[in-house]
Design an enzyme around this catalytic site. Structure first.
Site, PDB file in Angstrom:
ATOM      1  N   GLU A   1      42.618 171.644  -9.070  1.00 30.55           N
ATOM      2  CA  GLU A   1      43.547 172.573  -9.711  1.00 30.55           C
ATOM      3  C   GLU A   1      43.741 172.193 -11.176  1.00 30.55           C
ATOM      4  O   GLU A   1      43.540 171.034 -11.560  1.00 30.55           O
ATOM      5  CB  GLU A   1      44.899 172.499  -8.959  1.00 30.55           C
ATOM      6  CG  GLU A   1      45.961 173.428  -9.504  1.00 30.55           C
ATOM      7  CD  GLU A   1      47.169 173.576  -8.574  1.00 30.55           C
ATOM      8  OE1 GLU A   1      47.314 172.772  -7.638  1.00 30.55           O
ATOM      9  OE2 GLU A   1      47.956 174.521  -8.789  1.00 30.55           O
TER      10      GLU A   1
ATOM     11  N   ASN B   1      47.956 182.496  -3.217  1.00 28.42           N
ATOM     12  CA  ASN B   1      48.196 181.141  -2.698  1.00 28.42           C
ATOM     13  C   ASN B   1      49.689 180.964  -2.422  1.00 28.42           C
ATOM     14  O   ASN B   1      50.530 181.385  -3.225  1.00 28.42           O
ATOM     15  CB  ASN B   1      47.764 180.102  -3.746  1.00 28.42           C
ATOM     16  CG  ASN B   1      48.252 178.699  -3.413  1.00 28.42           C
ATOM     17  OD1 ASN B   1      47.757 178.071  -2.488  1.00 28.42           O
ATOM     18  ND2 ASN B   1      49.250 178.208  -4.147  1.00 28.42           N
ATOM     19  N   GLU B   2      50.017 180.359  -1.296  1.00 28.17           N
ATOM     20  CA  GLU B   2      51.413 180.070  -0.946  1.00 28.17           C
ATOM     21  C   GLU B   2      52.318 181.244  -1.316  1.00 28.17           C
ATOM     22  O   GLU B   2      53.293 181.091  -2.070  1.00 28.17           O
ATOM     23  CB  GLU B   2      51.892 178.756  -1.579  1.00 28.17           C
ATOM     24  CG  GLU B   2      51.174 177.554  -0.981  1.00 28.17           C
ATOM     25  CD  GLU B   2      51.811 176.199  -1.280  1.00 28.17           C
ATOM     26  OE1 GLU B   2      52.745 176.119  -2.101  1.00 28.17           O
ATOM     27  OE2 GLU B   2      51.353 175.206  -0.676  1.00 28.17           O
TER      28      GLU B   2
ATOM     29  N   TYR C   1      51.242 168.751   3.960  1.00 29.72           N
ATOM     30  CA  TYR C   1      51.259 167.493   3.217  1.00 29.72           C
ATOM     31  C   TYR C   1      51.988 166.416   4.014  1.00 29.72           C
ATOM     32  O   TYR C   1      52.991 166.699   4.671  1.00 29.72           O
ATOM     33  CB  TYR C   1      51.956 167.687   1.857  1.00 29.72           C
ATOM     34  CG  TYR C   1      51.063 168.431   0.873  1.00 29.72           C
ATOM     35  CD1 TYR C   1      50.051 167.762   0.199  1.00 29.72           C
ATOM     36  CD2 TYR C   1      51.213 169.795   0.651  1.00 29.72           C
ATOM     37  CE1 TYR C   1      49.215 168.424  -0.694  1.00 29.72           C
ATOM     38  CE2 TYR C   1      50.375 170.478  -0.237  1.00 29.72           C
ATOM     39  CZ  TYR C   1      49.382 169.772  -0.906  1.00 29.72           C
ATOM     40  OH  TYR C   1      48.542 170.420  -1.779  1.00 29.72           O
TER      41      TYR C   1
ATOM     42  N   GLU D   1      44.821 173.060   1.950  1.00 27.81           N
ATOM     43  CA  GLU D   1      45.485 171.975   1.202  1.00 27.81           C
ATOM     44  C   GLU D   1      46.044 170.999   2.227  1.00 27.81           C
ATOM     45  O   GLU D   1      46.813 171.408   3.112  1.00 27.81           O
ATOM     46  CB  GLU D   1      46.631 172.490   0.326  1.00 27.81           C
ATOM     47  CG  GLU D   1      46.169 173.209  -0.906  1.00 27.81           C
ATOM     48  CD  GLU D   1      47.320 173.651  -1.816  1.00 27.81           C
ATOM     49  OE1 GLU D   1      48.361 172.973  -1.871  1.00 27.81           O
ATOM     50  OE2 GLU D   1      47.143 174.698  -2.459  1.00 27.81           O
TER      51      GLU D   1
ATOM     52  N   GLN E   1      44.031 166.219  -3.925  1.00 30.34           N
ATOM     53  CA  GLN E   1      43.045 166.979  -4.657  1.00 30.34           C
ATOM     54  C   GLN E   1      41.904 166.053  -5.053  1.00 30.34           C
ATOM     55  O   GLN E   1      41.978 164.862  -4.809  1.00 30.34           O
ATOM     56  CB  GLN E   1      43.673 167.619  -5.866  1.00 30.34           C
ATOM     57  CG  GLN E   1      44.790 168.610  -5.516  1.00 30.34           C
ATOM     58  CD  GLN E   1      45.201 169.507  -6.685  1.00 30.34           C
ATOM     59  OE1 GLN E   1      44.609 169.501  -7.746  1.00 30.34           O
ATOM     60  NE2 GLN E   1      46.284 170.270  -6.463  1.00 30.34           N
TER      61      GLN E   1
HETATM   62  O1  AHR Z   1      48.491 170.586  -4.522  1.00 30.07           O
HETATM   63  C1  AHR Z   1      49.652 170.740  -5.286  1.00 30.07           C
HETATM   64  C2  AHR Z   1      50.386 172.033  -4.966  1.00 30.07           C
HETATM   65  O2  AHR Z   1      50.852 171.983  -3.648  1.00 30.07           O
HETATM   66  C3  AHR Z   1      49.590 173.295  -5.010  1.00 30.07           C
HETATM   67  O3  AHR Z   1      49.480 173.811  -6.296  1.00 30.07           O
HETATM   68  C4  AHR Z   1      50.395 174.223  -4.154  1.00 30.07           C
HETATM   69  O4  AHR Z   1      49.605 175.215  -3.548  1.00 30.07           O
HETATM   70  C5  AHR Z   1      51.056 173.299  -3.145  1.00 30.07           C
HETATM   71  O5  AHR Z   1      52.395 173.536  -3.026  1.00 30.07           O
END
Ligand code: AHR
Length: 510
Positions: A48, A195-196, A262, A319, A368
């Site tokens: 990103e 995205n999101e 995450y 992600e 990432q």
């Molecule tokens: O990876 C960092 C961020 O996490 C991304 O930009 C977003 O899609 C997610 O919230």
């Protein structure tokens, strides 16, 4: 050098705590049985416009003193080629829904400079745009996953970007691409429609997004055979409503629904936990929270089974990874974090889970690739370091496009209070080269385990491959000591196979 390292590891393995008596893992499989293909795109990456993820991490420009190929740093290119990166997602993330592709084409010195409002409020020079992205993935030998802007763009803008990238004859936009130096259309493997959307992509409800997806995707067109797989932006964490609503309400032009997860050691966005110098409780919490993704994927896949029993809609974890507190003295908006043995173990746990769900989970992207979150690579100007996570990717590359083999595993628990995870998880597969592979990861930082294999269909006597482990839970590579933690050779008779505490092992069964 290699011999020295081998000796160091023999000493290290000898110094591991003795195997507890009841720490026995039993694995049973028939090598003639086959499960689903483990798609190579499970090993995808995410890059990103965030911090030093692109600028410095990948792109230094042709005039840089850092050795580069047409502006892309050579050390990073070579390292990523070595782990066979199959796919790269770009330009975001949250950045994608503020990205206007026209600002990133044409002469570089004429491109507008903007503010990256999501990440650090820094200048975004637009030097790295569509052409640079495709040149980068082509240099890597990887496929492209482009994420479109639904949040702040328009149907026309998204449709025109697709035409610019894929158009052939008789298209003004394809002609413009040619004038900008690219004769042949670009090949796009996946295209994300936003995205999101539940958050930074527009704070929408899934019903509203589903309607927008139907509208936007209607106008996404490409020449015959060139249409990328279209990705609807789905939910995250324990939520299943996005998968449910999108799979019920989008009937056409959808190849998969994305999902984000995450691992935060403390499950608290204001106090996520440190990347290094953490306690064993934080190690445990990191493992337990990582392992949760198995339940979350299963719950989402159950919705897909109900709404799409033919299995046409795939589930893309586009992600995932660890997210720690920002390093002191670093810009908190850059999401730069150190990476330790704990991250390597987290990556292996995730791979084993993705392999278990390989029927629908056919693509994932770790967050990432360089300098951001659970990165493969960290850079400091001309210096580069490969992280423990990078090494897990290297060890597991034999699983790309391998055929999974169903297996039963019985593992002791790694337990704290009333919470537990299996200490050891595994993968078994036949690689593209016809060889039989076993991956093992031990989440328990204190206890090794004996591994007994009951194999039908093939006679195997030896396990030969690599191991990644260390004495310290937060063992890591630094710019001053970049080779502190690397995989080393591992070989054992099968009737004496043991997996040390906190380790990742990938072996060929011979
Ligand atoms: O990876 C960092 C961020 O996490 C991304 O930009 C977003 O899609 C997610 O919230």
């Amino acid at each position: 050098m290699k011999l020295k390292r081998l000796l160091a590891v023999s000493v290290l393995l000898a110094s591991q705590p003795l195997l507890a008596k009841d720490h026995k893992v039993e694995i049973e499989f028939d090598a003639d049985k086959t499960g689903p293909l483990i798609h190579k795109d499970i090993y995808g990456q995410f890059a990103e416009h965030l911090g030093r993820g692109i600028y410095e991490g990948v792109w230094v420009g042709e005039d840089s003193d850092i050795p580069n190929t047409r502006g892309f740093r050579n050390d990073v290119l070579n390292a990523l080629r070595d782990i066979k990166v199959p796919l790269v997602r770009w330009p975001g993330g949250c950045f994608a829904d503020e990205y206007h592709w026209r600002e990133g084409i044409g002469p570089r010195d004429e491109r507008p400079v903007k503010v990256n409002t999501h990440w650090g409020g820094v200048e975004e020079p637009n030097t790295f745009g569509t052409h640079e992205f495709f040149e980068f993935v082509e240099l890597l030998g990887a496929d492209a996953y482009v994420n479109g802007n639904l949040g702040s763009g328009s149907v026309q803008e998204m449709a025109e970007w697709m035409e610019y990238m894929t158009g052939e004859k008789g298209s003004t936009l394809a002609e413009e691409r040619r004038k900008n130096g690219r004769e042949e259309p670009f090949e796009i493997a996946y295209f994300g429609v936003g995205n999101e959307a539940w958050g930074c992509g527009g704070n929408m409800r899934p019903e509203y997004y589903a309607d927008l997806y139907r509208q936007y995707s209607t106008f996404l067109k490409a020449p015959s055979g060139k249409m990328p797989k279209l990705v609807a932006s789905g939910g995250h964490s324990e939520d299943t409503s996005w998968t449910d609503v999108l799979s019920k309400n989008i009937e056409q032009k959808i190849d998969g629904i994305s999902y984000h997860y995450y691992t935060l050691p403390n499950s608290d966005w204001d106090n996520k936990g440190r990347a290094i110098q953490f306690s064993e409780d934080e190690w445990f919490n990191t493992m337990a929270r990582t392992y949760k993704i198995d339940d979350y994927i299963s719950a989402n896949l159950a919705k897909l089974e109900e709404n799409d029993p033919d299995g046409d809609i795939k589930f893309y974890v586009d992600e995932w990874g660890t997210w720690y507190d920002p390093e002191p003295e670093r810009d908190p908006g850059f999401l730069y974090q150190q990476n330790t043995l704990r991250d390597a173990v987290v990556a292996a746990v995730n791979f084993n889970i993705f392999h278990d769900h390989a029927e629908r989970v056919t693509m994932t992207n770790i967050a990432q690739m360089v300098n951001v979150l659970q990165a493969m690579i960290l850079t400091d100007k001309e210096k580069m370091v490969l992280t423990p996570t990078y090494h897990t990717y290297g060890m597991y590359k034999v699983f790309q496009n391998a055929t999974s083999i169903p297996f039963e595993i019985d593992s002791p628990k790694y337990q704290k209070g009333d919470k537990s995870v299996p200490a050891v998880t595994a993968s078994v597969a036949r690689g593209e080269n016809g060889k039989l592979y076993l991956a093992l990861v031990n989440m328990d930082p204190e206890n090794g385990a004996e591994v007994s294999l009951d194999i039908d269909g093939v006679k195997a006597e030896r396990a030969v491959g690599q191991i990644l482990t260390a004495e310290a839970m937060d063992a890591r590579n630094t710019f001053d000591n970049p080779e502190a933690l690397e995989p080393v050779a591992f070989a054992s008779d099968l009737d004496e196979l043991e997996i040390p505490a906190k380790s990742v092992v990938v072996v060929e069964l011979q």
